[in-house]
Write an enzyme that holds these catalytic residues in place. Structure first.
Site, PDB file in Angstrom:
ATOM      1  N   HIS A  13       0.848  -1.082  -0.228  1.00 51.30           N
ATOM      2  CA  HIS A  13      -0.121   0.053  -0.166  1.00 51.30           C
ATOM      3  C   HIS A  13       1.048   1.212   0.020  1.00 51.30           C
ATOM      4  O   HIS A  13       0.506   2.251   0.497  1.00 51.30           O
ATOM      5  CB  HIS A  13      -0.825   0.000   1.158  1.00 51.30           C
ATOM      6  N   GLY A  51      -4.623 -13.127  -4.090  1.00 47.80           N
ATOM      7  CA  GLY A  51      -3.787 -12.048  -3.959  1.00 47.80           C
ATOM      8  C   GLY A  51      -2.329 -12.205  -4.452  1.00 47.80           C
ATOM      9  O   GLY A  51      -1.558 -11.604  -4.272  1.00 47.80           O
ATOM     10  N   SER A 101      -3.715 -12.185 -10.211  1.00 45.23           N
ATOM     11  CA  SER A 101      -4.195 -12.951 -11.695  1.00 45.23           C
ATOM     12  C   SER A 101      -4.710 -11.824 -12.452  1.00 45.23           C
ATOM     13  O   SER A 101      -4.608 -11.748 -13.482  1.00 45.23           O
ATOM     14  CB  SER A 101      -5.081 -14.088 -11.262  1.00 45.23           C
ATOM     15  N   ASP A 104       1.532  -4.247  -9.144  1.00 40.13           N
ATOM     16  CA  ASP A 104       1.192  -5.573  -9.786  1.00 40.13           C
ATOM     17  C   ASP A 104       1.417  -5.473 -11.169  1.00 40.13           C
ATOM     18  O   ASP A 104       2.164  -6.680 -11.862  1.00 40.13           O
ATOM     19  CB  ASP A 104      -0.380  -5.758  -9.673  1.00 40.13           C
ATOM     20  N   TYR A 120     -10.616  -1.310  -0.576  1.00 41.58           N
ATOM     21  CA  TYR A 120      -9.187  -0.826  -1.341  1.00 41.58           C
ATOM     22  C   TYR A 120      -9.313   0.522  -1.691  1.00 41.58           C
ATOM     23  O   TYR A 120      -8.528   1.245  -1.197  1.00 41.58           O
ATOM     24  CB  TYR A 120      -8.990  -1.752  -2.438  1.00 41.58           C
TER      25      TYR A 120
HETATM   26  C1  GLA Z   1      -3.043  -4.604  -4.737  1.00 41.72           C
HETATM   27  C2  GLA Z   1      -3.068  -3.334  -5.685  1.00 41.72           C
HETATM   28  C3  GLA Z   1      -1.497  -2.997  -5.898  1.00 41.72           C
HETATM   29  C4  GLA Z   1      -1.083  -2.545  -4.305  1.00 41.72           C
HETATM   30  C5  GLA Z   1      -1.350  -3.890  -3.261  1.00 41.72           C
HETATM   31  C6  GLA Z   1      -0.935  -3.290  -1.884  1.00 41.72           C
HETATM   32  O1  GLA Z   1      -2.234  -5.604  -5.179  1.00 41.72           O
HETATM   33  O2  GLA Z   1      -3.324  -3.869  -6.951  1.00 41.72           O
HETATM   34  O3  GLA Z   1      -1.525  -1.700  -6.658  1.00 41.72           O
HETATM   35  O4  GLA Z   1      -1.677  -1.300  -3.677  1.00 41.72           O
HETATM   36  O5  GLA Z   1      -2.655  -4.175  -3.238  1.00 41.72           O
HETATM   37  O6  GLA Z   1       0.342  -3.025  -1.601  1.00 41.72           O
END
Ligand code: GLA
Length: 390
Positions: free
Chosen positions: A35, A127, A130, A175, A225
């Site tokens: 985050h 998590g 995917s 990601d 989120y």
């Molecule tokens: C998800 C989001 C990322 C990032 C993480 C937390 O995976 O897609 O952009 O914010 O949460 O680190």
């Protein structure tokens, strides 16, 4: 990665022609830096060997057809280039559709429709990104199919903009960047403010990186989120009244202590504290890994979990139980929840001679306390997105 021939055969069965290109994009696991990516901070993920492959072929009309071998019963889903519309799609094809839309928005010419088949080996909801793998695999296939020459960094940005603008999840760049730019046996240290990055060899000596799936599905599309993001923005606005900064992670932990009282709302203050301290931990973690101080790296992982649990409040009882069990095993160097949170996975660095003890203790303790089966995956850092040549 699953067998490409199976994917090509399925493509032929469905569409009566061979695919012109097959791309692959991996999932990711984040070592530390959670985050921070929408707060101008650092992240430290690795791409995995698991991921999603995408077979594609151009058509002579404007139709787009999508099929996923992982959701067979959803069947072939059809739309048209001219029908692509942000935030209107509530099925899995929102991701590839969003990428095609984002490529067009970025100014590239997609002169006709195409057929797609996807297959992957990253279970969704774990998590392990995917959805980023799906976006980046689509982008790589479309770029190759139409000769667009889109760089992997741009594929990451396109994936993010699809997810933000088309799917409606306000995620950061981590990601998609890890999926596009990962490197075998390395972690990617990325400054999300500038997109400057470096590769750090993941040399763990006799220790192993183990991913443990809690079996609790996380859903980022859920509002939590986006709420965290809003709280960070609120904290940033408050801090701007007392100091000059562009993003929360511009501050060091000491500077944060100096200015923290400017953030009136205690919840927003906790969120900001996490972002600032997690960013500092991520930088320290790179230095620790570089100098082979694995114990220090492990301590930072543990602190990261505590901060995500108490200040950012994105953990869940199951992830806390998994982590608590891991911490109780002699030979566990560090353990934390990884990814967006609210379910998904824990990662742990475990000494080779303690892996059996770790697996046994965590499996039994988790089952006893939650009734759930924990799943163990040995993480192998793999390469980022590429076209599969046969
Ligand atoms: C998800 C989001 C990322 C990032 C993480 C937390 O995976 O897609 O952009 O914010 O949460 O680190």
């Amino acid at each position: 990665m699953r067998d490409t021939q199976i994917l090509k055969n399925r493509f032929y069965e469905l569409y009566g022609a061979e695919p012109e290109v097959v791309s692959f994009a991996p999932g990711r696991v984040n070592l530390i830096g959670e985050h921070t990516d929408y707060n101008g901070g650092h992240v430290f993920p690795c791409a995995l060997e698991m991921g999603i492959s995408c077979a594609a072929r151009r058509r002579d009309d404007e139709v787009l057809r999508f099929f996923s071998m992982d959701i067979e019963k959803a069947g072939v889903i059809e739309t048209r280039l001219s029908a692509l519309c942000p935030l209107s799609v509530h099925r899995w094809t929102a991701y590839p559709e969003g990428v095609i839309h984002a490529i067009i928005q970025a100014g590239y010419d997609i002169p006709c429709g195409a057929d797609f088949v996807f297959c992957g080996d990253i279970p969704s909801g774990m998590g392990l990104s995917s959805s980023a793998a799906l976006e980046v695999a689509t982008g790589a296939a479309v770029s190759a199919l139409f000769g667009l020459g889109i760089s992997n960094t741009e594929l990451a940005l396109i994936g993010k903009s699809a997810e933000n603008g088309y799917v409606g999840v306000n995620c950061g760049i981590m990601d998609q960047f890890a999926s596009a730019m990962g490197k075998k046996d390395h972690a990617v240290f990325l400054d999300t403010a500038t997109l400057e990055y470096s590769y750090a060899p993941l040399e763990l000596g006799d220790a192993e990186l183990v991913i443990v799936d809690s079996g609790v599905k996380h859903s980022l599309a859920g509002s939590a989120y986006n709420d965290r993001r809003r709280e960070c923005e609120q904290a940033l606005d408050a801090l701007k009244s007392v100091t000059k900064l562009n993003a929360l992670c511009d501050l060091s932990p000491d500077e944060f202590e100096r200015y923290r009282d400017a953030i009136g709302d205690p919840v927003c203050r906790k969120r900001a504290k996490h972002a600032v301290c997690e960013n500092a931990r991520t930088r320290e973690a790179l230095a620790a890994l570089d100098s082979g101080e694995l114990e220090a790296f492990g301590r930072l992982m543990n602190e990261s979990h505590i901060s995500l649990r108490d200040d950012y409040e994105v953990s869940c009882p199951e992830l806390d139980i998994l982590t608590g069990l891991a911490w109780s095993v002699e030979g566990v160097i560090g353990a934390r929840m990884t990814g967006g949170g609210f379910g998904g996975c824990m990662i742990a660095i475990v000494r080779g001679d303690a892996v059996d003890d770790f697996t046994g203790t965590v499996r039994e303790g988790y089952l006893e306390r939650t009734g759930l089966e924990a799943r163990f995956i040995t993480a192998k850092p793999g390469d980022g997105a590429h076209i599969i040549k046969d």
